[in-house]
Scaffold this active site. Structure first.
Site, short mmCIF file in Angstrom:
data_model
loop_
_atom_site.label_atom_id
_atom_site.label_comp_id
_atom_site.label_asym_id
_atom_site.label_seq_id
_atom_site.Cartn_x
_atom_site.Cartn_y
_atom_site.Cartn_z
CG ASP A 9 -7.10 -6.26 -0.75
OD1 ASP A 9 -7.70 -5.13 -0.68
OD2 ASP A 9 -6.38 -6.83 -1.37
CG ASP A 11 -7.20 -3.42 -6.23
OD1 ASP A 11 -8.09 -3.66 -7.14
OD2 ASP A 11 -7.43 -2.36 -5.60
C1 BG6 Z 1 -5.81 -0.95 -2.81
C2 BG6 Z 1 -4.61 -1.19 -3.76
O1 BG6 Z 1 -6.72 -1.98 -3.04
O2 BG6 Z 1 -6.41 0.08 -3.41
C3 BG6 Z 1 -3.56 -0.25 -3.88
O3 BG6 Z 1 -3.89 -2.22 -2.87
C4 BG6 Z 1 -4.26 1.10 -4.21
O4 BG6 Z 1 -2.46 -0.40 -4.75
C5 BG6 Z 1 -5.44 1.24 -3.53
O5 BG6 Z 1 -3.41 2.31 -4.32
C6 BG6 Z 1 -6.28 2.69 -3.80
O6 BG6 Z 1 -6.92 2.29 -5.14
P1 BG6 Z 1 -7.60 3.38 -6.20
O7 BG6 Z 1 -8.30 2.58 -7.06
O8 BG6 Z 1 -8.66 4.32 -5.37
O9 BG6 Z 1 -6.45 4.25 -6.48
MG MG Z 2 -4.85 -5.98 -2.36
#
Ligand code: BG6
Ligand code: MG
Length: 214
Positions: A9, A11
């Site tokens: 993953d 984030d």
């Molecule tokens: C995930 C995060 O990796 O990505 C979430 O854990 C986030 O918190 C999701 O909402 C979508 O991210 P983005 O950058 O497309 O808004």
């Molecule tokens: Mg994450």
């Protein structure tokens, strides 16, 4: 088990962007007139942007129109983009680069399994794109975690069976997605929150391939 591939993953695992997602959602909640806590935020980790907004609105007991929802999601993403704009190679979490380097040397394939649509930009700003043999992000999948699509797509792109893949995740939804894909999962964070993971580590500092005990 024989590990052929590791799926990460993004984030909260490779970079500390989980914090930025939280701050951006909290800012939106503030502007809408309700509070949003870090414990509420656990429900949003690993969840897509629009599904996260739905959870946030449920917490705030709000029921806006579809157009307003699009505006709110754009508002959150604009602030999030401001946070990540200045990211650079120093923003990789401690030990991550060393661990990815060890995997490469060991011939273990490396995949990204993130539902974020901003993933490629973060990999490039932090200069780690080159480590990845496959990149699955929110632009190519249709189901966010806990659906297993993101990890099953990664395994397919890497030409490996799910049981030969190990997932690294900081989100409850991500641990569930890994298990639904038939993969083992190393949780990154607190064992109290990630109790479903097969093992939990605080982060990658001093973490070696031999420490993966599943
Ligand atoms: C995930 C995060 O990796 O990505 C979430 O854990 C986030 O918190 C999701 O909402 C979508 O991210 P983005 O950058 O497309 O808004
Ligand atoms: Mg994450």
């Amino acid at each position: 088990m024989t590990i052929k591939a590791c799926l990460f993953d993004l984030d909260g695992v490779l970079v500390d962007t989980a914090r930025y997602h939280y701050l951006a959602w909290r800012n939106l909640a503030d502007s809408l007139g309700f509070s949003f806590t870090e414990s509420d935020n656990e429900r949003l980790k690993g969840v897509s942007r629009m599904a996260s907004l739905e959870i946030l609105l449920e917490i705030g007991k709000m029921n806006p129109s579809e157009n307003e929802k699009i505006t709110f999601a754009a508002q959150k993403n604009a602030l999030y983009l401001e946070y990540i704009e200045k990211m650079n190679p120093d923003d990789i979490l401690p030990g991550v680069r060393e661990f990815l380097t060890e995997l490469k040397k060991a011939g273990i394939l490396i995949g990204l399994g993130s539902v974020s649509k901003n993933a490629q930009s973060i990999l490039s700003k932090t200069d780690i794109t080159g480590f990845f043999d496959a990149i699955v992000d929110g632009n190519i999948i249709s189901q966010a975690k806990p659906d297993p699509e993101v990890f099953l797509t990664g395994a397919k792109m890497l030409n490996t069976n799910p049981e030969q893949c190990v997932v690294f995740e900081d989100a409850l939804a991500g641990v569930e997605a890994a298990h639904r894909a038939g993969m083992k999962c190393v949780g990154i964070g607190s064992p109290d929150i990630l109790s479903e993971a097969d093992m939990v580590i605080p982060g990658f500092e001093n973490f070696k391939v031999k420490d993966i005990v599943l």
